[in-house]
Design an enzyme around this catalytic site. Structure first.
Site, PDB file in Angstrom:
ATOM      1  N   ASP A  48      -3.782  10.026  15.296  1.00  0.00           N
ATOM      2  CA  ASP A  48      -4.173   9.631  13.935  1.00  0.00           C
ATOM      3  C   ASP A  48      -4.775   8.228  13.938  1.00  0.00           C
ATOM      4  O   ASP A  48      -4.459   7.394  13.095  1.00  0.00           O
ATOM      5  CB  ASP A  48      -2.982   9.696  12.989  1.00  0.00           C
ATOM      6  CG  ASP A  48      -3.414   9.760  11.520  1.00  0.00           C
ATOM      7  OD1 ASP A  48      -4.575  10.126  11.257  1.00  0.00           O
ATOM      8  OD2 ASP A  48      -2.605   9.428  10.647  1.00  0.00           O
TER       9      ASP A  48
ATOM     10  N   GLY B  53       0.839  -1.188   0.000  1.00  0.00           N
ATOM     11  CA  GLY B  53       0.000   0.000   0.000  1.00  0.00           C
ATOM     12  C   GLY B  53       0.875   1.238   0.000  1.00  0.00           C
ATOM     13  O   GLY B  53       2.099   1.164  -0.014  1.00  0.00           O
TER      14      GLY B  53
ATOM     15  N   GLY C  40       0.702   8.878   2.812  1.00  0.00           N
ATOM     16  CA  GLY C  40       1.458  10.117   2.682  1.00  0.00           C
ATOM     17  C   GLY C  40       2.924   9.936   3.026  1.00  0.00           C
ATOM     18  O   GLY C  40       3.776  10.676   2.543  1.00  0.00           O
ATOM     19  N   PHE C  41       3.240   8.959   3.868  1.00  0.00           N
ATOM     20  CA  PHE C  41       4.629   8.717   4.258  1.00  0.00           C
ATOM     21  C   PHE C  41       5.424   8.141   3.097  1.00  0.00           C
ATOM     22  O   PHE C  41       6.586   8.452   2.890  1.00  0.00           O
ATOM     23  CB  PHE C  41       4.635   7.743   5.449  1.00  0.00           C
ATOM     24  CG  PHE C  41       6.000   7.484   6.024  1.00  0.00           C
ATOM     25  CD1 PHE C  41       6.867   6.576   5.452  1.00  0.00           C
ATOM     26  CD2 PHE C  41       6.410   8.148   7.159  1.00  0.00           C
ATOM     27  CE1 PHE C  41       8.118   6.338   6.001  1.00  0.00           C
ATOM     28  CE2 PHE C  41       7.649   7.923   7.715  1.00  0.00           C
ATOM     29  CZ  PHE C  41       8.509   7.011   7.135  1.00  0.00           C
TER      30      PHE C  41
END
Length: 823
Positions: free
Chosen positions: A628, A510, A513-514
């Site tokens: 988060d 997958g 954003g990282f």
């Protein structure tokens, strides 16, 4: 801890119609719009309604505190359903509450000796005590014991200064009776009492089961409390036995320098002493219990010991092993421990048993006493008694010993009592044996040191090069942010390239954003997940190092395990244990895959996430706010057990810190609490909000901010709230788990979810309370208030959060943000 909160809005709309009266008599009644104020202005008596209900009660509250102010309720089990009630003195001299039909809803219920009831009146004293008293015929107060009844003798959930509780055989468990819920002051399931009139200790009861205990009173202090400031904080409570009458009094003088100090027992079983801080406009705690899981009675089972500063919390006492090893490994410690080897107790030809000293502990429950023994004789008597498993000696309490299981033992950082645990000689190492072992170990260590010096030197040189590369590449300030390389292994880039087949696209799990996440397999066969920071990522080294620092210090079965990191040739990577079932959103929101998530598995996921949050907020050596929490950051192992992941946005709190704020708001739309998304304020309650969203998604099988209802842009929260108001919330339950046999448990989870997503942070329960609600330790739940963000937020410039997709499908399930600003 919160006392039972009450809507302190008497006469808010019709203030001009409110009347303050001084006393209640046969001819002067207190109507619903009236009130009595004490002479000093500190206390009020009148009618009130708790939050989320129109029921009316008569109570006494602190007039100068703005919230959570009611501490005594008269008709707590028999409310009025309108404003027709009156409080008056009846013709038989009793203080009574009547409804509009003149029916008695509550009475002081005493026999009045005087025949002239016109001389009987009720007054609110400056201490907050409501007294029913008789006057002499001249109309002045009779000083010869004319108090006929007083509220101090009948406390509800609070104990005020200058009041006392008297325990006798008929009143062992019901000194204070908690509210049923935040909105219902009727008698709940928690109560404060004792379990002995001889060696008294304070006990919070959950029904007939011990929930918390103070340890026995030694004439000066309770031996089971952690005292941080005895002179200031605890010298205002005393236990006074009355042997002649067979009673025990608990006197409370209060903290004279603090405003409105008092004891309170909340609806969820938390006992506290607190005071009103007018400068902050809120209640402050002098102390409270329960503060950690270790405070819960018998948390580690028989012969287990709990330490809130260590991980895991529970361990077996020396010489004991878990009764059920598999359950113990899973974090279920309630079955406790058993002896590894039996005590010898004078068996011919065997060595004599001995004692292991455990310093500064909360002594076990169910102690027995031997009168008149000094410490030496106490030890001797225990050694001679084959059923004695431990002893302790305290100057005030005397000689205590235990012949049954040791229950509710806790390690304290200070105070506490020394406990001497009986062990067979085989479990104890004598000084002579210690000397031999030290000599042998020293010789072996010296030889090993000589043999390994060269290899250690080589390893340190290579490690130093890697660390220097890290600091030089990232321009990182090591003095202000130390890197925990001593605790976290460094992986070589070439090994990760080999493990992932050079990060081949077929191994890609997958991307968030990282950056992308890849599946890999090390040379020893271990499967791993490699999170590789993308050069185009909106996040960078701060988030990378934050996750390294935070998660390397955490260990819990419901947190993903960080195996190491890699920093070479401008690469930054985190290596995790591999989760074969990817992330929760990958299964939950797929119409086909979700069928494997039956209710048993969903409930296990809900409970596991909750336990992980309790560990982060309360039980770990660090206090972590995740910031988060969302479906894509919940990974599932081969048995679909949940593990919280992605700590790049997490923040470490000090033990005394409750909240913080930031200008850089990070997280995910749909999961962020209102106070965080709009103002940058975050706390434990921010994570509670995110957990509530996640809980509702698990139960409904629907995403929060992709939910639409016709033309209305309602979120899932808004729609569930709408159905809750309409009493039709069952219609939103995922059809996969629509079995009527589990309907009540599913509805309970929806109820808990709505409590977690209430708009105001103060209204949301703590994570430990949420867990108790989920596992049904708290039977009666309060009514939720309006959810936050019931309507959908829309942003055109949202950025991805960094960690949403570690094991998810190709994209993050929600947009995330790294900054919010007003427009």
């Amino acid at each position: 801890m919160r006392s039972a909160p009450v809507l302190f809005l008497l006469c808010s709309s019709w203030f001009s119609l409110c009347i303050a009266i001084e006393t209640i008599t046969l001819t002067q009644s207190l109507k619903d719009s009236d009130y009595i104020v004490s002479n000093n202005g500190d206390f009020k008596l009148g009618f009130f309604s708790p939050p989320d209900t129109t029921n009316r009660y008569v109570g006494i509250w602190y007039s100068k505190a703005s919230k959570d102010a009611v501490f005594w309720v008269a008709n707590r089990n028999n409310p009025l359903n309108d404003t027709s009630g009156i409080l008056s003195v009846s013709t038989d001299g009793n203080l009574v509450i009547l409804n509009g039909r003149k029916e008695t809803l509550w009475s002081s219920n005493i026999s009045i000796a005087t025949t002239n009831t016109s001389l009987v009146s009720a007054q609110l004293l400056d201490t907050g005590n409501l007294v029913l008293q008789a006057q002499d015929p001249e109309g002045t107060s009779n000083t010869n014991g004319t108090i006929l009844w007083q509220s101090f003798d009948h406390p509800t959930d609070s104990l005020l200064p200058n009041a006392k509780i008297t325990f006798d055989v008929s009143n062992m468990k019901g000194a204070l009776l908690a509210w049923k819920s935040l909105s219902d002051p009727s008698i709940g399931q928690f109560s404060l009492g004792t379990d002995s009139l001889v060696h008294s200790q304070a006990v919070v009861w959950l029904g007939d089961r011990r929930y918390w205990r103070s340890g026995p009173w030694n004439g000066n202090i309770f031996l089971g409390l952690l005292y941080t400031d005895e002179a200031t904080n605890y010298a205002n409570t005393f236990v006074r036995p009355n042997t002649a009458q067979g009673t025990v009094d608990l006197d409370y003088t209060g903290a004279s320098t603090l405003s409105f100090s008092h004891y309170a027992l909340s609806y969820d079983g938390i006992l506290s002493e607190k005071y009103w801080d007018s400068s902050k406009g809120e209640w402050q705690f002098i102390w409270k219990a329960i503060e950690t899981s270790c405070d819960m009675y018998g948390y580690c089972g028989a012969f287990g010991i709990c330490d809130p500063l260590k991980t895991p919390l529970c361990k077996c006492l020396k010489g004991f092993v878990p009764r059920n090893v598999e359950e113990w490994k899973k974090g279920n410690w309630s079955n406790g421990c058993v002896r590894r080897n039996p005590v010898q107790c004078g068996i011919q030809g065997s060595e004599e048993d001995g004692f292991l000293k455990l310093t500064t502990v909360k002594i076990p429950d169910l102690a027995e006493w031997s009168v008149g023994l000094n410490q030496v004789d106490c030890r001797s008597q225990c050694l001679k008694n084959c059923s004695c498993v431990a002893y302790a000696y305290d100057a005030g309490a005397g000689c205590m010993y235990w012949s049954k299981d040791l229950i509710d033992v806790q390690e304290f950082s200070s105070s506490g009592v020394d406990l001497f645990l009986r062990l067979p000689a085989s479990e104890l190492v004598s000084n002579g044996k210690k000397t031999i072992i030290i000599i042998v170990v020293s010789i072996i260590a010296t030889m090993a040191l000589v043999a390994m010096t060269y290899f250690v030197w080589r390893w340190l040189s290579q490690s130093k090069d890697k660390k220097n590369n890290l600091l030089e590449t990232m321009n990182y300030n090591a003095s202000s942010h130390p890197i925990p390389f001593d605790e976290l292994p460094l992986f070589e880039l070439k090994k990760l390239i080999a493990a992932t087949n050079d990060f081949h696209h077929t191994n890609k799990l997958g991307e968030g954003g990282f950056g992308p996440v890849f599946k890999g397999k090390l040379e020893d066969g271990q499967e791993i997940a490699v999170k590789r920071l993308s050069a185009a990522s909106g996040q960078g080294f701060d988030e990378f190092m934050n996750e390294v620092v935070v998660i390397s210090k955490l260990q819990h079965r419901n947190l993903v395990r960080l195996l190491g990191c890699c920093v070479e040739k401008r690469e930054k990577m985190l290596i995790y244990e591999y989760m074969p079932n990817k992330s929760l959103d990958f299964i939950l929101f797929d119409p086909v895959k979700k069928s494997i998530l039956n209710w048993e598995r969903r409930f296990n996921i809900i409970e596991g996430i909750s336990r992980g949050l309790v560990y982060l907020h309360r039980d770990s050596r660090l206090r972590i706010i995740h910031r988060d929490l969302k479906a894509s950051n919940i990974l599932l192992d081969e048995d679909l057990n949940p593990k919280i992941s992605d700590f790049g946005m997490a923040r470490i709190f000090s033990t005394k810190q409750d909240q913080d704020s930031t200008r850089r708001v990070v997280g995910t739309y749909g999961y962020m609490s209102p106070e965080y998304a709009m103002g940058g304020h975050f706390s434990e309650k921010s994570d509670v909000y995110s957990f509530g969203v996640l809980l509702l998604e698990i139960v409904t099988g629907r995403k929060n901010n992709s939910f639409w209802l016709d033309e209305q842009s309602l979120t899932l929260l808004g729609y569930v709230w709408k159905l809750w108001i309409e009493d039709n919330v069952a219609s939103i339950i995922d059809p996969v788990i629509s079995d009527p046999n589990i309907r009540l448990e599913v509805l309970r989870c929806i109820h808990v979810g709505l409590l977690c997503v209430q708009e105001y942070a103060d209204d949301r329960p703590s994570t430990s309370t949420v867990l108790s609600m989920i596992v049904n330790d708290i039977a009666h739940l309060p009514c939720p208030k309006q959810s936050g963000f019931s309507r959908r937020l829309v942003s055109s410039d949202s950025e991805s959060s960094g960690l949403a997709g570690a094991h998810s499908s190709s994209t993050s399930n929600y947009n995330s943000i790294t900054h919010l600003s007003g427009r």
